[in-house]
Design an enzyme around this catalytic site. Structure first.
Site, PDB file in Angstrom:
ATOM      1  N   ARG A 122      -1.832   4.337  17.593  1.00  0.00           N
ATOM      2  CA  ARG A 122      -0.742   3.741  16.828  1.00  0.00           C
ATOM      3  C   ARG A 122       0.619   4.191  17.320  1.00  0.00           C
ATOM      4  NH1 ARG A 122      -3.982   3.018  11.691  1.00  0.00           N
ATOM      5  NH2 ARG A 122      -2.665   1.928  10.227  1.00  0.00           N
TER       6      ARG A 122
ATOM      7  N   ARG B  13      -6.743   0.193  -2.492  1.00  0.00           N
ATOM      8  CA  ARG B  13      -6.218   1.367  -1.793  1.00  0.00           C
ATOM      9  C   ARG B  13      -4.847   1.741  -2.353  1.00  0.00           C
ATOM     10  NH1 ARG B  13      -6.914   0.495   4.644  1.00  0.00           N
ATOM     11  NH2 ARG B  13      -4.914   1.557   4.544  1.00  0.00           N
TER      12      ARG B  13
ATOM     13  N   ARG C  75      -6.024  -7.167  -1.669  1.00  0.00           N
ATOM     14  CA  ARG C  75      -7.158  -6.570  -0.958  1.00  0.00           C
ATOM     15  C   ARG C  75      -7.916  -5.569  -1.829  1.00  0.00           C
ATOM     16  NH1 ARG C  75      -6.527  -3.776   4.851  1.00  0.00           N
ATOM     17  NH2 ARG C  75      -5.315  -2.138   3.861  1.00  0.00           N
TER      18      ARG C  75
ATOM     19  N   ARG D  95       4.609   0.736   5.580  1.00  0.00           N
ATOM     20  CA  ARG D  95       3.606   0.660   6.658  1.00  0.00           C
ATOM     21  C   ARG D  95       3.976  -0.413   7.678  1.00  0.00           C
ATOM     22  NH1 ARG D  95      -1.297  -0.467   3.213  1.00  0.00           N
ATOM     23  NH2 ARG D  95      -2.455  -0.601   5.145  1.00  0.00           N
TER      24      ARG D  95
ATOM     25  N   LYS E 210      -7.820  -6.259  10.995  1.00  0.00           N
ATOM     26  CA  LYS E 210      -8.433  -5.350  11.978  1.00  0.00           C
ATOM     27  C   LYS E 210      -9.789  -4.835  11.517  1.00  0.00           C
ATOM     28  CE  LYS E 210      -5.132  -2.196  11.956  1.00  0.00           C
ATOM     29  NZ  LYS E 210      -4.123  -2.807  11.084  1.00  0.00           N
TER      30      LYS E 210
HETATM   31  P1  AMP Z   1      -5.519   2.130   8.161  1.00  0.00           P
HETATM   32  O1  AMP Z   1      -6.760   2.187   7.335  1.00  0.00           O
HETATM   33  O2  AMP Z   1      -5.787   1.913   9.617  1.00  0.00           O
HETATM   34  O3  AMP Z   1      -4.484   1.198   7.590  1.00  0.00           O
HETATM   35  O4  AMP Z   1      -4.862   3.606   8.076  1.00  0.00           O
HETATM   36  C1  AMP Z   1      -4.472   4.169   6.825  1.00  0.00           C
HETATM   37  C2  AMP Z   1      -3.546   5.353   7.024  1.00  0.00           C
HETATM   38  O5  AMP Z   1      -4.209   6.390   7.770  1.00  0.00           O
HETATM   39  C3  AMP Z   1      -2.279   5.076   7.812  1.00  0.00           C
HETATM   40  O6  AMP Z   1      -1.251   4.493   7.013  1.00  0.00           O
HETATM   41  C4  AMP Z   1      -1.920   6.490   8.267  1.00  0.00           C
HETATM   42  O7  AMP Z   1      -1.393   7.258   7.201  1.00  0.00           O
HETATM   43  C5  AMP Z   1      -3.288   7.064   8.619  1.00  0.00           C
HETATM   44  N1  AMP Z   1      -3.658   6.754  10.029  1.00  0.00           N
HETATM   45  C6  AMP Z   1      -4.674   5.938  10.435  1.00  0.00           C
HETATM   46  N2  AMP Z   1      -4.743   5.875  11.777  1.00  0.00           N
HETATM   47  C7  AMP Z   1      -3.736   6.662  12.233  1.00  0.00           C
HETATM   48  C8  AMP Z   1      -3.272   6.988  13.534  1.00  0.00           C
HETATM   49  N3  AMP Z   1      -3.844   6.464  14.647  1.00  0.00           N
HETATM   50  N4  AMP Z   1      -2.201   7.827  13.630  1.00  0.00           N
HETATM   51  C9  AMP Z   1      -1.621   8.349  12.535  1.00  0.00           C
HETATM   52  N5  AMP Z   1      -1.997   8.076  11.275  1.00  0.00           N
HETATM   53  C10 AMP Z   1      -3.055   7.234  11.112  1.00  0.00           C
END
Ligand code: AMP
Length: 209
Positions: A84, A154, A123, A165, A9
């Site tokens: 999400r 990360r 990653r 996740r 993404k």
């Molecule tokens: P990502 O970088 O998109 O994988 O997001 C990393 C983390 O940020 C996720 O595992 C959640 O803890 C938080 N997060 C990101 N986007 C959302 C969202 N739309 N709703 C809730 N938590 C989010």
């Protein structure tokens, strides 16, 4: 831009925003920045992000509403990592309807689970410019090939957190995919192959809009 963790993404959203000349609105990036800056949202976000759990809907919805209200988002944007959950999707629909607009399309990147696990384990992310690199293709050696910044892994890319996740994605986010399928805006894109393969598939899908 939707898809399970590791589907590509972030990488593909960046490429698409460059092509379209619109901002990349990535809630994960925004939350990690808030954590690093120690803002009130960041203080709340840290424990959720590190454990791979979703933040409460109202916090994220407020963050996105503010971001989409900024002048640079007036002509469009690429959302990455939001919505999400179904309540987030409904809040977004309402937010956009109030502004007299709607989503042009929802891209869902599809990648088999064993490949996702492999990708996430390797990653690395640039601390300075946010570019994502993959150890799978040998491109993850520090410094960043784009800006010279330091690469890091990360905290939520550890094996146990990755598994959580993925489960969260299936339980909370898969229903959002169905929501957009019903609305007729979903475009399912094969997320395997090279970055360029996936970029081309998305480009032809978005051109057809
Ligand atoms: P990502 O970088 O998109 O994988 O997001 C990393 C983390 O940020 C996720 O595992 C959640 O803890 C938080 N997060 C990101 N986007 C959302 C969202 N739309 N709703 C809730 N938590 C989010």
């Amino acid at each position: 831009m939707m898809g399970p963790p590791g589907a590509g993404k972030g990488t593909q959203a960046r490429l698409l925003t460059q092509r379209l000349g619109v901002p990349h609105v990535a809630t994960g990036d925004m939350l990690r920045e808030a954590v690093a800056a120690g803002t009130p949202v960041g203080e709340e976000a840290g424990r959720y992000v590190d454990q791979g759990l979703l933040l409460p809907d109202d916090v994220v919805i407020r963050l996105v509403a503010e971001r989409l209200g900024a002048a640079d988002a007036a002509k469009g944007f690429v959302l990455d990592g939001f919505p999400r959950t179904v309540p987030q999707a409904e809040a977004l629909d309402a937010m956009l309807a109030r502004g007299g607009t709607r989503l042009d399309g929802v891209i869902q990147l599809q990648v088999p689970r064993d490949e996702l696990v492999r990708r996430l384990a390797g990653r690395r992310v640039c601390r300075a410019c946010g570019t994502l690199f993959s150890a799978v293709d040998g491109a993850a050696a520090s410094p960043c090939a784009r800006c010279g910044g330091e690469l890091y892994q990360r905290a939520d890319d550890s094996e146990e957190t990755v598994r959580r996740r993925m489960d969260v994605y299936e339980q909370e986010t898969q229903p959002v995919v169905e929501h957009y399928r019903r609305l007729g805006v979903l475009r399912e894109i094969t997320g395997t192959g090279t970055e360029e393969d996936v970029r081309r598939r998305i480009a032809s899908s978005v051109k057809a809009a």
